[in-house]
Motif scaffolding. Structure first.
Motif, PDB file in Angstrom:
ATOM      1  N   GLU A  87       0.770  -1.133   0.035  1.00 13.26           N
ATOM      2  CA  GLU A  87      -0.006   0.239  -0.139  1.00 13.26           C
ATOM      3  C   GLU A  87       0.845   1.198   0.053  1.00 13.26           C
ATOM      4  OE1 GLU A  87      -4.057  -1.350   2.436  1.00 13.26           O
ATOM      5  OE2 GLU A  87      -2.259  -0.922   3.396  1.00 13.26           O
ATOM      6  N   GLU A  88       2.138   1.213   0.988  1.00 16.40           N
ATOM      7  CA  GLU A  88       3.090   2.279   0.835  1.00 16.40           C
ATOM      8  C   GLU A  88       3.581   2.505  -0.615  1.00 16.40           C
ATOM      9  OE1 GLU A  88       4.487   2.202   5.181  1.00 16.40           O
ATOM     10  OE2 GLU A  88       5.767   1.455   3.875  1.00 16.40           O
ATOM     11  N   ASP A  89       3.737   1.379  -1.432  1.00 12.42           N
ATOM     12  CA  ASP A  89       4.582   1.363  -2.709  1.00 12.42           C
ATOM     13  C   ASP A  89       3.395   1.996  -3.555  1.00 12.42           C
ATOM     14  OD1 ASP A  89       6.897   0.311  -1.698  1.00 12.42           O
ATOM     15  OD2 ASP A  89       6.179  -1.617  -2.241  1.00 12.42           O
ATOM     16  N   TRP A  90       2.065   1.766  -3.543  1.00 15.20           N
ATOM     17  CA  TRP A  90       1.096   2.124  -4.427  1.00 15.20           C
ATOM     18  C   TRP A  90       0.817   3.648  -4.121  1.00 15.20           C
ATOM     19  CZ3 TRP A  90      -4.258   3.590  -3.441  1.00 15.20           C
ATOM     20  CH2 TRP A  90      -4.961   3.888  -4.842  1.00 15.20           C
ATOM     21  N   GLN A  91       0.935   4.245  -2.857  1.00 13.08           N
ATOM     22  CA  GLN A  91       0.863   5.479  -2.597  1.00 13.08           C
ATOM     23  C   GLN A  91       1.811   6.436  -2.866  1.00 13.08           C
ATOM     24  OE1 GLN A  91      -0.924   6.407   1.094  1.00 13.08           O
ATOM     25  NE2 GLN A  91      -2.996   5.035   0.761  1.00 13.08           N
ATOM     26  N   GLY A  92       3.069   5.829  -2.883  1.00 10.31           N
ATOM     27  CA  GLY A  92       4.382   6.274  -3.382  1.00 10.31           C
ATOM     28  C   GLY A  92       4.779   7.150  -2.035  1.00 10.31           C
ATOM     29  N   GLU A  93       4.639   6.766  -0.913  1.00  8.50           N
ATOM     30  CA  GLU A  93       5.083   7.395   0.181  1.00  8.50           C
ATOM     31  C   GLU A  93       5.090   6.462   1.445  1.00  8.50           C
ATOM     32  OE1 GLU A  93       2.768  10.778   1.324  1.00  8.50           O
ATOM     33  OE2 GLU A  93       0.854   9.781   1.619  1.00  8.50           O
ATOM     34  N   GLU A  94       6.003   6.726   2.546  1.00  7.14           N
ATOM     35  CA  GLU A  94       5.873   5.733   3.567  1.00  7.14           C
ATOM     36  C   GLU A  94       5.108   6.324   4.682  1.00  7.14           C
ATOM     37  OE1 GLU A  94       9.135   4.167   7.016  1.00  7.14           O
ATOM     38  OE2 GLU A  94       9.871   5.764   5.619  1.00  7.14           O
ATOM     39  N   ASP A  95       4.083   5.492   5.260  1.00  7.69           N
ATOM     40  CA  ASP A  95       3.240   5.692   6.367  1.00  7.69           C
ATOM     41  C   ASP A  95       3.736   5.619   7.680  1.00  7.69           C
ATOM     42  OD1 ASP A  95       0.810   6.046   7.847  1.00  7.69           O
ATOM     43  OD2 ASP A  95       0.149   3.935   7.534  1.00  7.69           O
ATOM     44  N   ILE A  96       4.026   7.004   8.239  1.00 10.65           N
ATOM     45  CA  ILE A  96       4.652   7.292   9.621  1.00 10.65           C
ATOM     46  C   ILE A  96       3.406   7.538  10.614  1.00 10.65           C
ATOM     47  CG2 ILE A  96       6.810   7.385   8.620  1.00 10.65           C
ATOM     48  CD1 ILE A  96       6.425  10.620   9.015  1.00 10.65           C
ATOM     49  N   ARG A  97       2.414   7.260  10.488  1.00  9.14           N
ATOM     50  CA  ARG A  97       1.483   7.603  11.535  1.00  9.14           C
ATOM     51  C   ARG A  97       1.889   6.962  12.802  1.00  9.14           C
ATOM     52  NH1 ARG A  97      -4.118   6.594   8.743  1.00  9.14           N
ATOM     53  NH2 ARG A  97      -3.035   4.762   8.034  1.00  9.14           N
ATOM     54  N   GLY A  98       2.024   5.559  12.600  1.00  2.39           N
ATOM     55  CA  GLY A  98       1.994   4.897  13.706  1.00  2.39           C
ATOM     56  C   GLY A  98       3.234   5.256  14.534  1.00  2.39           C
ATOM     57  N   LEU A  99       4.274   5.572  13.871  1.00  2.00           N
ATOM     58  CA  LEU A  99       5.560   6.131  14.668  1.00  2.00           C
ATOM     59  C   LEU A  99       5.520   7.595  15.107  1.00  2.00           C
ATOM     60  CD1 LEU A  99       8.501   5.694  15.215  1.00  2.00           C
ATOM     61  CD2 LEU A  99       9.005   6.670  13.076  1.00  2.00           C
ATOM     62  N   GLU A 100       4.503   8.226  14.581  1.00  2.56           N
ATOM     63  CA  GLU A 100       4.209   9.851  14.913  1.00  2.56           C
ATOM     64  C   GLU A 100       3.459   9.556  16.355  1.00  2.56           C
ATOM     65  OE1 GLU A 100       2.624  11.725  11.974  1.00  2.56           O
ATOM     66  OE2 GLU A 100       4.602  12.482  10.847  1.00  2.56           O
ATOM     67  N   GLY A 101       2.405   8.592  16.105  1.00  2.00           N
ATOM     68  CA  GLY A 101       1.562   8.367  17.329  1.00  2.00           C
ATOM     69  C   GLY A 101       2.434   7.937  18.595  1.00  2.00           C
ATOM     70  N   PHE A 102       3.337   7.091  18.385  1.00  2.00           N
ATOM     71  CA  PHE A 102       4.257   6.626  19.505  1.00  2.00           C
ATOM     72  C   PHE A 102       4.970   7.651  20.101  1.00  2.00           C
ATOM     73  CE2 PHE A 102       8.221   4.689  20.929  1.00  2.00           C
ATOM     74  CZ  PHE A 102       7.630   3.714  22.036  1.00  2.00           C
ATOM     75  N   LEU A 103       5.532   8.494  19.194  1.00  2.00           N
ATOM     76  CA  LEU A 103       6.406   9.682  19.561  1.00  2.00           C
ATOM     77  C   LEU A 103       5.551  10.675  20.441  1.00  2.00           C
ATOM     78  CD1 LEU A 103       8.578  10.323  16.653  1.00  2.00           C
ATOM     79  CD2 LEU A 103       9.290   9.011  18.773  1.00  2.00           C
ATOM     80  N   SER A 104       4.209  10.769  19.950  1.00  3.69           N
ATOM     81  CA  SER A 104       3.422  11.738  20.593  1.00  3.69           C
ATOM     82  C   SER A 104       3.073  11.131  22.167  1.00  3.69           C
ATOM     83  CB  SER A 104       2.299  12.014  19.532  1.00  3.69           C
ATOM     84  OG  SER A 104       2.371  12.455  18.544  1.00  3.69           O
ATOM     85  N   TRP A 105       2.786  10.109  22.059  1.00  2.00           N
ATOM     86  CA  TRP A 105       2.581   9.400  23.575  1.00  2.00           C
ATOM     87  C   TRP A 105       3.932   9.623  24.465  1.00  2.00           C
ATOM     88  CZ3 TRP A 105       5.204   5.227  26.057  1.00  2.00           C
ATOM     89  CH2 TRP A 105       4.661   5.132  27.181  1.00  2.00           C
ATOM     90  N   PHE A 106       4.829   9.130  23.714  1.00  2.00           N
ATOM     91  CA  PHE A 106       6.159   8.992  24.556  1.00  2.00           C
ATOM     92  C   PHE A 106       6.620  10.539  25.344  1.00  2.00           C
ATOM     93  CE2 PHE A 106      10.803   8.826  25.206  1.00  2.00           C
ATOM     94  CZ  PHE A 106      10.956   7.572  25.873  1.00  2.00           C
ATOM     95  N   THR A 107       6.351  11.528  24.567  1.00  2.00           N
ATOM     96  CA  THR A 107       6.472  13.013  24.776  1.00  2.00           C
ATOM     97  C   THR A 107       5.259  13.576  25.300  1.00  2.00           C
ATOM     98  OG1 THR A 107       6.155  13.788  22.554  1.00  2.00           O
ATOM     99  CG2 THR A 107       8.442  13.080  23.228  1.00  2.00           C
ATOM    100  N   GLY A 108       4.300  12.838  25.564  1.00  2.00           N
ATOM    101  CA  GLY A 108       2.987  13.535  25.733  1.00  2.00           C
ATOM    102  C   GLY A 108       2.657  13.678  27.381  1.00  2.00           C
ATOM    103  N   PRO A 109       1.502  14.088  27.721  1.00  2.00           N
ATOM    104  CA  PRO A 109       1.105  14.350  28.999  1.00  2.00           C
ATOM    105  C   PRO A 109       0.877  12.894  29.742  1.00  2.00           C
ATOM    106  CG  PRO A 109      -0.740  14.659  27.596  1.00  2.00           C
ATOM    107  CD  PRO A 109       0.506  14.471  26.828  1.00  2.00           C
ATOM    108  N   ALA A 110       0.628  11.719  28.968  1.00  2.00           N
ATOM    109  CA  ALA A 110       0.364  10.623  29.618  1.00  2.00           C
ATOM    110  C   ALA A 110       1.811   9.906  30.314  1.00  2.00           C
ATOM    111  CB  ALA A 110      -0.187   9.506  28.738  1.00  2.00           C
ATOM    112  N   ASN A 111       2.683   9.989  29.133  1.00  2.00           N
ATOM    113  CA  ASN A 111       4.285   9.420  29.859  1.00  2.00           C
ATOM    114  C   ASN A 111       4.861  10.488  31.067  1.00  2.00           C
ATOM    115  OD1 ASN A 111       7.216   9.514  28.976  1.00  2.00           O
ATOM    116  ND2 ASN A 111       6.507   7.447  28.945  1.00  2.00           N
TER     117      ASN A 111
END
Length: 215
Positions: A87-111
């Motif tokens: 799906e990433e190859d078909w859209q021509g870009e890397e999906d980094i939503r999961g990584l961004e969500g993990f970083l947001s949790w790691f640097t966010g108020p919950a952590n």
């Protein structure tokens, strides 16, 4: 204390801190033990997956890198949502939503709340020493409490300390090492096999006639 029991005991306080940060103030011991077991299994899945990726990607130096850990997090489903590779190859870009969500949790108020409960961040209203902004974690405090000298040497070679220096094991009988002892035993193997095949009796022949025997 056995290894698994020790590891579970060390895992319980962080889980309690995470539960407190999430708003829970009480739980049954069986529930806590179950969560500790699930957490340990999840960590083992991440560690084994990262090790496998490291062994496949760079076998000459199979130490997991950041890319190996990233792939292990993907395998465990920690980075979601995530498109598949085709799906990433078909859209021509890397999906980094999961990584961004993990970083947001790691640097966010919950952590941040977890770190505050764990003692790494000051609570509002606390008087904080500017030379010591970060508090010590519970394990470091316990180690200092039970070590009168405060030295790390007491825990060297254990799961609580640094790796100890390897010392050669001297075998009784003159062998300088286990490897040398193994070489000696392998060299004697043909002689021992020949002795066993020739029979166990090595008595003089005249004993079979009853001569020279004291009754």
């Amino acid at each position: 204390m056995s290894g698994p029991n020790l590891h579970n005991a060390l895992l319980r306080p962080p889980i309690i801190q995470i539960l407190r940060a999430a708003g829970f103030h009480a739980t049954r011991p069986t529930v806590l033990d179950t969560m500790a077991d699930l957490t340990a299994r999840y960590m083992m899945i991440l560690a084994s997956s990262a090790t496998t990726h490291a062994a496949n990607a760079h076998p000459n130096n199979p130490i997991p890198t950041l890319e190996d850990i990233y792939q292990a997090l993907q395998d465990a489903g920690a980075l979601r949502p995530q498109l598949r590779e085709w799906e990433e190859d078909w859209q021509g870009e890397e999906d980094i939503r999961g990584l961004e969500g993990f970083l947001s949790w790691f640097t966010g108020p919950a952590n941040r709340e977890i770190r505050r409960i764990a003692g790494f961040l000051p609570t509002e209203g606390d008087v904080v020493d500017t030379d010591f902004l970060e508090k010590e974690d519970y394990l470091t405090v316990l180690k200092k409490k039970h070590s009168k000298t405060g030295e790390e040497s007491r825990y060297a070679g254990t799961v609580l300390g640094k790796n100890a220096e390897e010392h050669p094991v001297v075998i009784e009988g003159g062998a300088p090492s286990i490897q040398e002892w193994g070489s000696q035993m392998r060299s004697r193997a043909p002689y021992l096999a020949e002795s066993d095949s020739s029979g166990v009796s090595s008595a003089p022949s005249n004993l079979s006639d009853g001569e020279g025997m004291d009754v």
